[in-house]
Motif scaffolding. Structure first.
Motif, PDB file in Angstrom:
ATOM      1  N   GLN A   4       0.072   7.843 -23.938  1.00 39.77           N
ATOM      2  CA  GLN A   4      -0.202   6.890 -22.876  1.00 39.77           C
ATOM      3  C   GLN A   4      -1.098   7.565 -21.850  1.00 39.77           C
ATOM      4  O   GLN A   4      -0.863   8.708 -21.477  1.00 39.77           O
ATOM      5  CB  GLN A   4       1.084   6.438 -22.202  1.00 39.77           C
ATOM      6  N   THR A   5      -2.109   6.836 -21.447  1.00 39.94           N
ATOM      7  CA  THR A   5      -2.963   7.391 -20.403  1.00 39.94           C
ATOM      8  C   THR A   5      -2.266   7.172 -19.072  1.00 39.94           C
ATOM      9  O   THR A   5      -1.741   6.082 -18.807  1.00 39.94           O
ATOM     10  CB  THR A   5      -4.345   6.707 -20.379  1.00 39.94           C
ATOM     11  N   PRO A   6      -2.197   8.207 -18.271  1.00 42.50           N
ATOM     12  CA  PRO A   6      -1.518   8.039 -16.992  1.00 42.50           C
ATOM     13  C   PRO A   6      -2.295   7.073 -16.108  1.00 42.50           C
ATOM     14  O   PRO A   6      -3.527   7.058 -16.111  1.00 42.50           O
ATOM     15  CB  PRO A   6      -1.507   9.445 -16.399  1.00 42.50           C
ATOM     16  N   THR A   7      -1.574   6.265 -15.394  1.00 44.74           N
ATOM     17  CA  THR A   7      -2.248   5.353 -14.477  1.00 44.74           C
ATOM     18  C   THR A   7      -2.678   6.146 -13.256  1.00 44.74           C
ATOM     19  O   THR A   7      -1.904   6.936 -12.717  1.00 44.74           O
ATOM     20  CB  THR A   7      -1.314   4.197 -14.049  1.00 44.74           C
ATOM     21  N   PRO A   8      -3.915   5.959 -12.874  1.00 49.14           N
ATOM     22  CA  PRO A   8      -4.388   6.731 -11.724  1.00 49.14           C
ATOM     23  C   PRO A   8      -3.672   6.295 -10.455  1.00 49.14           C
ATOM     24  O   PRO A   8      -3.309   5.141 -10.301  1.00 49.14           O
ATOM     25  CB  PRO A   8      -5.879   6.411 -11.665  1.00 49.14           C
ATOM     26  N   GLY A   9      -3.483   7.246  -9.571  1.00 40.29           N
ATOM     27  CA  GLY A   9      -2.869   6.952  -8.282  1.00 40.29           C
ATOM     28  C   GLY A   9      -3.865   6.226  -7.400  1.00 40.29           C
ATOM     29  O   GLY A   9      -5.011   6.008  -7.780  1.00 40.29           O
ATOM     30  N   PRO A  10      -3.433   5.824  -6.241  1.00 44.19           N
ATOM     31  CA  PRO A  10      -4.352   5.110  -5.357  1.00 44.19           C
ATOM     32  C   PRO A  10      -5.523   6.004  -4.957  1.00 44.19           C
ATOM     33  O   PRO A  10      -5.387   7.210  -4.843  1.00 44.19           O
ATOM     34  CB  PRO A  10      -3.490   4.746  -4.152  1.00 44.19           C
ATOM     35  N   ALA A  11      -6.668   5.372  -4.802  1.00 43.15           N
ATOM     36  CA  ALA A  11      -7.848   6.109  -4.351  1.00 43.15           C
ATOM     37  C   ALA A  11      -7.574   6.637  -2.949  1.00 43.15           C
ATOM     38  O   ALA A  11      -6.784   6.048  -2.206  1.00 43.15           O
ATOM     39  CB  ALA A  11      -9.065   5.192  -4.349  1.00 43.15           C
ATOM     40  N   PRO A  12      -8.176   7.744  -2.566  1.00 42.24           N
ATOM     41  CA  PRO A  12      -7.929   8.285  -1.229  1.00 42.24           C
ATOM     42  C   PRO A  12      -8.127   7.254  -0.126  1.00 42.24           C
ATOM     43  O   PRO A  12      -7.379   7.248   0.843  1.00 42.24           O
ATOM     44  CB  PRO A  12      -8.939   9.418  -1.113  1.00 42.24           C
ATOM     45  N   ALA A  13      -9.106   6.376  -0.279  1.00 41.94           N
ATOM     46  CA  ALA A  13      -9.348   5.373   0.755  1.00 41.94           C
ATOM     47  C   ALA A  13      -8.161   4.446   0.918  1.00 41.94           C
ATOM     48  O   ALA A  13      -7.888   3.942   2.016  1.00 41.94           O
ATOM     49  CB  ALA A  13     -10.601   4.566   0.413  1.00 41.94           C
ATOM     50  N   GLU A  14      -7.405   4.229  -0.140  1.00 38.67           N
ATOM     51  CA  GLU A  14      -6.266   3.313  -0.090  1.00 38.67           C
ATOM     52  C   GLU A  14      -5.118   3.852   0.769  1.00 38.67           C
ATOM     53  O   GLU A  14      -4.226   3.100   1.150  1.00 38.67           O
ATOM     54  CB  GLU A  14      -5.781   3.006  -1.505  1.00 38.67           C
ATOM     55  N   HIS A  15      -5.127   5.128   1.074  1.00 33.03           N
ATOM     56  CA  HIS A  15      -4.093   5.706   1.926  1.00 33.03           C
ATOM     57  C   HIS A  15      -4.251   5.291   3.378  1.00 33.03           C
ATOM     58  O   HIS A  15      -3.381   5.571   4.195  1.00 33.03           O
ATOM     59  CB  HIS A  15      -4.101   7.232   1.837  1.00 33.03           C
ATOM     60  N   PHE A  16      -5.342   4.631   3.693  1.00 38.07           N
ATOM     61  CA  PHE A  16      -5.634   4.266   5.074  1.00 38.07           C
ATOM     62  C   PHE A  16      -5.391   2.788   5.339  1.00 38.07           C
ATOM     63  O   PHE A  16      -5.922   2.236   6.296  1.00 38.07           O
ATOM     64  CB  PHE A  16      -7.074   4.640   5.424  1.00 38.07           C
ATOM     65  N   GLY A  17      -4.596   2.145   4.487  1.00 45.47           N
ATOM     66  CA  GLY A  17      -4.326   0.731   4.693  1.00 45.47           C
ATOM     67  C   GLY A  17      -2.982   0.344   4.137  1.00 45.47           C
ATOM     68  O   GLY A  17      -2.302   1.132   3.479  1.00 45.47           O
ATOM     69  N   ARG A  18      -2.632  -0.880   4.413  1.00 45.23           N
ATOM     70  CA  ARG A  18      -1.406  -1.446   3.869  1.00 45.23           C
ATOM     71  C   ARG A  18      -1.585  -2.948   3.751  1.00 45.23           C
ATOM     72  O   ARG A  18      -2.465  -3.539   4.375  1.00 45.23           O
ATOM     73  CB  ARG A  18      -0.195  -1.110   4.729  1.00 45.23           C
ATOM     74  N   VAL A  19      -0.719  -3.555   2.942  1.00 46.08           N
ATOM     75  CA  VAL A  19      -0.741  -4.996   2.767  1.00 46.08           C
ATOM     76  C   VAL A  19       0.547  -5.551   3.359  1.00 46.08           C
ATOM     77  O   VAL A  19       1.648  -5.110   3.017  1.00 46.08           O
ATOM     78  CB  VAL A  19      -0.848  -5.381   1.277  1.00 46.08           C
TER      79      VAL A  19
END
Length: 178
Positions: A4-19
């Motif tokens: 199984q290919t590991p799912t990539p973690g959030p991009a660094p830019a995604e650490h600066f937001g939330r939903v």
């Protein structure tokens, strides 16, 4: 056994937001506050962050590409300033999620590079104008010396050569003529 290919973690830019509730996407500002940047109701919160982080990455890559093109003389300082201006404008009403402080630093770096490149170009133009002026003066001096010649055939040929040299020189700008 399958890999199984590991799912990539959030991009660094995604650490600066939330939903938030209802798909509202927020950007974390450098001072710790948050700002609403848009809505994303078509998918999961992770997809929303990824979408808005991709917008940030596009803006960041545009700045990097322009800086590289400027360094390689494939972009004018004016075009680089325009890209930096668009990025600054994007900061006024952000529609992305990413590291604002880093983006501001990259914009500042691009503006500095553009200003330096503009100064270099102006200096090169000044030197080219001075060299052209010296060449014109040399042609005029030689033409004046030839005016007293009695060897009309060689003198006529040389005058034609001097005219061609004169035509090959860059035209003086309007500023120089006044």
């Amino acid at each position: 056994m399958t890999e199984q290919t590991p799912t990539p973690g959030p991009a660094p830019a995604e650490h600066f937001g939330r939903v938030g509730e209802g798909g509202t996407v927020y950007l974390r500002l450098p001072d710790g506050t948050e700002r609403e940047v848009g809505q994303y109701a078509a998918g999961t919160p992770e997809e929303a962050l990824h979408y808005y982080a991709a917008r940030y990455n596009d803006l960041s890559q545009s700045l990097e590409l322009t800086a590289t093109r400027l360094a390689d003389n494939k972009c004018s300082p004016r075009d680089a300033q325009a890209v930096a201006g668009k990025a600054r404008h994007a900061l006024e009403e952000p529609a992305f999620v990413g590291d604002i402080a880093l983006l501001m630093a990259r914009i500042g770096q691009l503006e500095v590079l553009a200003n330096i490149r503009q100064q270099i170009l102006e200096e090169e133009r000044k030197q080219a104008r001075e060299q052209a002026q010296q060449a014109r003066e040399a042609i005029v001096t030689e033409a004046e010396q030839l005016s007293t010649s009695t060897s009309w055939k060689q003198t006529g040929e040389r005058f034609r050569e001097l005219v061609e040299q004169w035509k090959a020189l860059p035209k003086p700008s309007v500023e120089q003529r006044t």
